[in-house]
Scaffold this motif. Structure first.
Motif, PDB file in Angstrom:
ATOM      1  N   LEU A  24       0.756  -1.257  -0.049  1.00 12.62           N
ATOM      2  CA  LEU A  24       0.003   0.157   0.029  1.00 12.62           C
ATOM      3  C   LEU A  24       0.640   1.318   0.200  1.00 12.62           C
ATOM      4  CD1 LEU A  24      -2.534  -0.792   2.474  1.00 12.62           C
ATOM      5  CD2 LEU A  24      -3.104  -1.074   0.071  1.00 12.62           C
ATOM      6  N   PHE A  25       2.010   1.185   0.349  1.00 13.81           N
ATOM      7  CA  PHE A  25       2.893   2.477   0.821  1.00 13.81           C
ATOM      8  C   PHE A  25       4.056   2.132  -0.676  1.00 13.81           C
ATOM      9  CE2 PHE A  25       1.037   1.541   4.724  1.00 13.81           C
ATOM     10  CZ  PHE A  25       0.477   2.726   5.036  1.00 13.81           C
ATOM     11  N   GLY A  26       3.973   1.470  -1.201  1.00 10.33           N
ATOM     12  CA  GLY A  26       4.967   1.334  -2.479  1.00 10.33           C
ATOM     13  C   GLY A  26       4.744   2.304  -3.605  1.00 10.33           C
ATOM     14  N   GLU A  27       5.473   2.454  -4.483  1.00  8.67           N
ATOM     15  CA  GLU A  27       5.650   3.304  -5.587  1.00  8.67           C
ATOM     16  C   GLU A  27       4.996   3.067  -6.717  1.00  8.67           C
ATOM     17  OE1 GLU A  27       9.595   4.284  -6.531  1.00  8.67           O
ATOM     18  OE2 GLU A  27      10.634   3.966  -4.582  1.00  8.67           O
ATOM     19  N   ASP A  28       4.302   1.886  -6.926  1.00  4.76           N
ATOM     20  CA  ASP A  28       3.437   1.652  -7.908  1.00  4.76           C
ATOM     21  C   ASP A  28       2.078   1.593  -7.783  1.00  4.76           C
ATOM     22  OD1 ASP A  28       3.040   0.556 -10.866  1.00  4.76           O
ATOM     23  OD2 ASP A  28       2.458  -1.223  -9.795  1.00  4.76           O
ATOM     24  N   VAL A  29       1.394   2.612  -8.524  1.00  3.67           N
ATOM     25  CA  VAL A  29      -0.188   2.788  -8.068  1.00  3.67           C
ATOM     26  C   VAL A  29      -0.829   1.635  -8.433  1.00  3.67           C
ATOM     27  CG1 VAL A  29      -2.075   4.257  -8.408  1.00  3.67           C
ATOM     28  CG2 VAL A  29       0.056   5.255  -8.374  1.00  3.67           C
ATOM     29  N   GLN A  30      -0.543   0.922  -9.498  1.00  3.56           N
ATOM     30  CA  GLN A  30      -1.513  -0.292  -9.693  1.00  3.56           C
ATOM     31  C   GLN A  30      -1.390  -1.387  -8.657  1.00  3.56           C
ATOM     32  OE1 GLN A  30      -1.135  -1.509 -13.729  1.00  3.56           O
ATOM     33  NE2 GLN A  30      -2.491  -3.502 -13.318  1.00  3.56           N
ATOM     34  N   SER A  31      -0.259  -1.563  -8.301  1.00  2.00           N
ATOM     35  CA  SER A  31       0.273  -2.405  -7.165  1.00  2.00           C
ATOM     36  C   SER A  31      -0.577  -2.089  -5.843  1.00  2.00           C
ATOM     37  CB  SER A  31       1.699  -2.634  -7.062  1.00  2.00           C
ATOM     38  OG  SER A  31       2.324  -3.057  -7.942  1.00  2.00           O
ATOM     39  N   GLN A  32      -0.527  -0.741  -5.496  1.00  2.00           N
ATOM     40  CA  GLN A  32      -1.384  -0.130  -4.418  1.00  2.00           C
ATOM     41  C   GLN A  32      -2.722  -0.509  -4.376  1.00  2.00           C
ATOM     42  OE1 GLN A  32       0.191   3.701  -4.991  1.00  2.00           O
ATOM     43  NE2 GLN A  32       1.178   3.731  -2.944  1.00  2.00           N
ATOM     44  N   VAL A  33      -3.156  -0.277  -5.493  1.00  4.14           N
ATOM     45  CA  VAL A  33      -4.871  -0.518  -5.660  1.00  4.14           C
ATOM     46  C   VAL A  33      -5.014  -2.098  -5.555  1.00  4.14           C
ATOM     47  CG1 VAL A  33      -6.659  -0.162  -7.048  1.00  4.14           C
ATOM     48  CG2 VAL A  33      -5.174   1.683  -6.865  1.00  4.14           C
ATOM     49  N   CYS A  34      -4.229  -2.785  -6.223  1.00  7.45           N
ATOM     50  CA  CYS A  34      -4.623  -4.352  -5.999  1.00  7.45           C
ATOM     51  C   CYS A  34      -4.450  -4.913  -4.659  1.00  7.45           C
ATOM     52  CB  CYS A  34      -3.397  -4.919  -7.022  1.00  7.45           C
ATOM     53  SG  CYS A  34      -3.748  -4.865  -8.990  1.00  7.45           S
ATOM     54  N   SER A  65      -7.929   3.983   2.186  1.00  5.94           N
ATOM     55  CA  SER A  65      -7.846   5.269   1.281  1.00  5.94           C
ATOM     56  C   SER A  65      -6.667   5.971   1.730  1.00  5.94           C
ATOM     57  CB  SER A  65      -9.125   5.913   1.375  1.00  5.94           C
ATOM     58  OG  SER A  65      -9.190   7.101   0.603  1.00  5.94           O
ATOM     59  N   CYS A  66      -6.737   6.126   3.158  1.00  7.09           N
ATOM     60  CA  CYS A  66      -5.653   7.133   3.628  1.00  7.09           C
ATOM     61  C   CYS A  66      -4.177   6.266   3.262  1.00  7.09           C
ATOM     62  CB  CYS A  66      -5.864   7.362   4.975  1.00  7.09           C
ATOM     63  SG  CYS A  66      -7.208   8.202   5.612  1.00  7.09           S
ATOM     64  N   ALA A  67      -4.069   5.034   3.359  1.00  5.91           N
ATOM     65  CA  ALA A  67      -2.673   4.279   3.228  1.00  5.91           C
ATOM     66  C   ALA A  67      -2.470   4.304   1.709  1.00  5.91           C
ATOM     67  CB  ALA A  67      -3.087   3.095   3.619  1.00  5.91           C
ATOM     68  N   LEU A  68      -3.334   4.342   0.932  1.00  9.38           N
ATOM     69  CA  LEU A  68      -3.050   4.569  -0.663  1.00  9.38           C
ATOM     70  C   LEU A  68      -2.661   6.051  -0.728  1.00  9.38           C
ATOM     71  CD1 LEU A  68      -5.746   2.734  -2.317  1.00  9.38           C
ATOM     72  CD2 LEU A  68      -3.650   2.086  -2.523  1.00  9.38           C
ATOM     73  N   THR A  69      -3.243   7.048  -0.268  1.00 13.60           N
ATOM     74  CA  THR A  69      -2.954   8.526  -0.263  1.00 13.60           C
ATOM     75  C   THR A  69      -1.427   8.744   0.101  1.00 13.60           C
ATOM     76  OG1 THR A  69      -5.268   8.971  -0.081  1.00 13.60           O
ATOM     77  CG2 THR A  69      -3.709  10.794   0.294  1.00 13.60           C
ATOM     78  N   VAL A  70      -1.164   8.125   1.439  1.00 18.55           N
ATOM     79  CA  VAL A  70       0.220   8.234   1.989  1.00 18.55           C
ATOM     80  C   VAL A  70       1.087   7.862   1.197  1.00 18.55           C
ATOM     81  CG1 VAL A  70       1.458   7.655   4.030  1.00 18.55           C
ATOM     82  CG2 VAL A  70      -0.648   8.627   4.320  1.00 18.55           C
ATOM     83  N   GLY A  71       0.895   6.621   0.705  1.00 18.18           N
ATOM     84  CA  GLY A  71       1.926   6.054  -0.436  1.00 18.18           C
ATOM     85  C   GLY A  71       2.194   6.761  -1.488  1.00 18.18           C
TER      86      GLY A  71
END
Length: 95
Positions: A24-34, A65-71
């Motif tokens: 969730l805190f990585g650099e790749d948005v698609q990986s975060q969402v998955c 949602s917050c975790a995705l935003t922080v990432g």
């Protein structure tokens, strides 16, 4: 895979939720969402029925949602900092 009951139980029992939350805190948005979807699929049934009036599910979705935003913010800030460092030292930007 994380939607099937047997797979969901195995994912949970093997401790795969922690590595998924790390994504969730990585650099790749698609990986975060998955990863967010997988975490929700694995832990969601433990939070009760999928209903807008379920406060546990609502709170958990907000946390994801917050975790995705922080990432995403962390990645953007790191990129901006690297650009600033390259500009201040006169080095060309690395791609």
């Amino acid at each position: 895979l994380s939607r099937e009951t047997t797979a969901r139980d195995e994912i949970h029992n093997l401790g795969a939720v922690v590595p998924l939350t790390d994504l969730l805190f990585g650099e790749d948005v698609q990986s975060q969402v998955c990863a967010a979807g997988a975490v929700l699929n694995v832990l969601g049934p433990m939070l009760g029925p999928e209903d807008q009036n379920n406060p546990k599910r609502t709170a958990f979705k907000k946390i994801l949602s917050c975790a995705l935003t922080v990432g995403m913010l962390h990645s953007s800030l790191r990129d901006a900092h690297a650009l600033w460092q390259n500009e201040s030292t006169g080095m060309p930007e690395q791609t």
